[in-house]
Structures are given as structure tokens and as C-alpha cells.
Design a protein around this motif. Structure first.
Motif, PDB file in Angstrom:
ATOM      1  N   VAL A 117       0.855  -1.192   0.000  1.00 20.25           N
ATOM      2  CA  VAL A 117       0.000   0.000   0.000  1.00 20.25           C
ATOM      3  C   VAL A 117       0.886   1.236   0.000  1.00 20.25           C
ATOM      4  O   VAL A 117       1.882   1.307   0.726  1.00 20.25           O
ATOM      5  CB  VAL A 117      -0.983   0.021   1.196  1.00 20.25           C
ATOM      6  N   ALA A 118       0.536   2.197  -0.848  1.00 17.74           N
ATOM      7  CA  ALA A 118       1.311   3.420  -0.999  1.00 17.74           C
ATOM      8  C   ALA A 118       0.382   4.616  -0.995  1.00 17.74           C
ATOM      9  O   ALA A 118      -0.844   4.480  -1.136  1.00 17.74           O
ATOM     10  CB  ALA A 118       2.125   3.378  -2.297  1.00 17.74           C
ATOM     11  N   LEU A 119       0.964   5.785  -0.840  1.00 17.69           N
ATOM     12  CA  LEU A 119       0.214   7.045  -0.848  1.00 17.69           C
ATOM     13  C   LEU A 119       0.773   7.929  -1.947  1.00 17.69           C
ATOM     14  O   LEU A 119       1.998   8.076  -2.069  1.00 17.69           O
ATOM     15  CB  LEU A 119       0.338   7.744   0.499  1.00 17.69           C
ATOM     16  N   LEU A 120      -0.106   8.502  -2.750  1.00 19.50           N
ATOM     17  CA  LEU A 120       0.285   9.440  -3.803  1.00 19.50           C
ATOM     18  C   LEU A 120      -0.668  10.618  -3.757  1.00 19.50           C
ATOM     19  O   LEU A 120      -1.861  10.480  -4.054  1.00 19.50           O
ATOM     20  CB  LEU A 120       0.232   8.758  -5.174  1.00 19.50           C
ATOM     21  N   SER A 121      -0.168  11.782  -3.372  1.00 21.36           N
ATOM     22  CA  SER A 121      -1.039  12.928  -3.126  1.00 21.36           C
ATOM     23  C   SER A 121      -0.467  14.200  -3.729  1.00 21.36           C
ATOM     24  O   SER A 121       0.737  14.455  -3.643  1.00 21.36           O
ATOM     25  CB  SER A 121      -1.211  13.122  -1.610  1.00 21.36           C
ATOM     26  N   ASN A 122      -1.346  14.990  -4.354  1.00 19.39           N
ATOM     27  CA  ASN A 122      -0.995  16.355  -4.742  1.00 19.39           C
ATOM     28  C   ASN A 122      -1.144  17.252  -3.524  1.00 19.39           C
ATOM     29  O   ASN A 122      -2.244  17.381  -2.984  1.00 19.39           O
ATOM     30  CB  ASN A 122      -1.912  16.860  -5.855  1.00 19.39           C
ATOM     31  N   SER A 123      -0.059  17.863  -3.117  1.00 23.01           N
ATOM     32  CA  SER A 123      -0.092  18.683  -1.911  1.00 23.01           C
ATOM     33  C   SER A 123      -0.493  20.118  -2.219  1.00 23.01           C
ATOM     34  O   SER A 123       0.063  20.741  -3.126  1.00 23.01           O
ATOM     35  CB  SER A 123       1.288  18.683  -1.240  1.00 23.01           C
TER      36      SER A 123
END
Length: 220
Positions: A117-123
């Protein structure tokens, strides 16, 4: 979709409640005309917006939070005609966001079943609960930290490379359709998130052993 080896989660609107609810509360509290915000959002974030808008530069870390706050405040109109206080605009915009416990539990269950499981976010300069996400997600990819942004292809490829998983064995989950389409364009599987139960049900078809959402009790 086929069986997956890794699931990549967006943050705002996926691992939290809906961002629009926080935005609506901020607009009301600050007395901002909603259309002035919607107009600015369309100009800076729509699919046909030119590259290099203030939102794009914020997401890639080229603008500081303070610089963006000032630019956004200058575009907004209040109901009483007063100027919008530029100090802390983004902090107030995101103040109503709360973690979605059901989604964090889903990510934990996937990991326990052997799924990466990974996280990919536009901050947008919003603060992430690193004490919670860092132990759970690997990798954690924040746009402003890597100088890349969704829905452009390089950030998806970068995340796949960090995972060490072929793109077609990765499922990306986001609440924004352009980001879902961007993931599919590089060969990822992708799911448009609406709520925790629907997302869990979709994942249960792909991950053996993942529990399905509880069905509502029949009305009597």
C-alpha cells in the motif's frame, strides 16, 4: 480490473472525508462568494488550464504556501465586499478535513494480506498526519516533495518504480476523475473513489481474503 500486487491511495477525499465539505465550511465561515472560488478553481485547475497556474506551481513546490495564499486571496470576493485575509487561507480551507477511519482500516487490511500500500497525493500545503501515514504506507509520494504532480505521467511512473511493481499490477484510487484517467494512461488500473464501502467492495473482487462491506440490515 485484474488481481493487483499494490494499491496506491490518494489522500484528500480518499483517506479523508470529502474535500468539498471542508471547502464549503470555509467559504461560509469567511463570507466568501462561492462563485469567486469556483471561477478561480476552473481557471487554475481545469483540464484545459495552461501549464504553470498557481495551483500547478503549489503542487510541485514552486510556490510557498504564503505566496499561494496571497494569490488566491486576491482572486476571491466576499459577500460584504471586504478583502479576504491572505494569512492562513489554505489552513482555513482544509480545517474541516478529517481522516476516514474506514479507509485507513482498509489500507491496513490490504497490507496484512500481503498487498503493498502506498500514498500518492498532490499537496496544497495541507499538513499530512505523518505519524499515521508513514508507518502504514510505503512509499509516501507527496507532489510538492518530488516536484511532480498528478495527472501527469511522470509521478505515476515514479511511484511504480518506488514500489517495484509493474504498472498493470498497481491499482490507483483517487476521488478526482482526471487523476484516475492519468493513472490509466500509464497502464495502471484505477478506481474512482466515492465512499469507503464502494471502494472496499471493488477491492474485494481483486484481493482474495479481503472482507466485504457489511450490508445494511433490512428495514422492518
Amino acid at each position: 480490473m485484474t488481481t493487483v500486487d499494490a494499491v496506491v491511495f490518494d489522500y484528500g477525499g480518499v483517506l479523508t472525508g470529502k474535500v468539498r465539505h471542508s471547502i464549503a465550511a470555509w467559504l461560509e465561515a469567511d463570507g466568501i462568494e462561492p462563485e469567486s472560488f469556483s471561477r478561480t478553481l476552473r481557471a487554475w485547475l481545469s483540464r484545459d488550464a495552461e501549464d504553470g497556474t498557481p495551483i500547478h506551481r503549489l503542487e510541485t513546490g514552486e510556490l510557498t504556501i504564503e505566496e499561494f495564499d496571497a494569490l488566491l486571496a486576491a482572486e476571491l470576493v466576499t459577500v460584504d465586499g471586504t478583502a479576504v485575509d491572505p494569512v492562513g487561507v489554505l489552513a482555513r480551507l482544509f480545517a474541516g478535513m478529517r481522516p476516514d477511519q474506514a479507509m485507513f482500516e482498509l489500507a491496513g487490511e490490504l497490507r496484512d494480506l500481503g498487498i503493498r500500500v502506498a500514498l500518492l497525493s498532490n499537496s496544497w500545503g495541507n499538513t499530512y498526519p505523518r505519524e499515521r501515514i508513514d508507518p502504514l504506507f510505503d512509499p509516501v509520494v507527496i507532489s510538492g516533495e518530488v516536484g511532480l504532480r498528478k495527472p501527469l505521467a511522470p509521478i505515476y511512473r515514479y511511484t511504480s518504480d518506488l514500489l517495484g511493481v509493474p504498472s498493470d499490477r498497481v491499482l490507483f484510487i483517487d476521488d478526482a476523475e482526471p487523476n484516475v484517467l492519468g493513472a490509466r494512461a500509464v497502464g495502471m488500473q484505477a478506481l474512482l473513489h466515492t465512499d469507503a464501502d464502494t471502494t472496499r467492495a471493488a477491492l474485494a473482487d481483486l484481493v482474495p481474503g479481503l472482507s466485504r462491506p457489511l450490508t445494511a440490515a433490512p428495514r422492518t
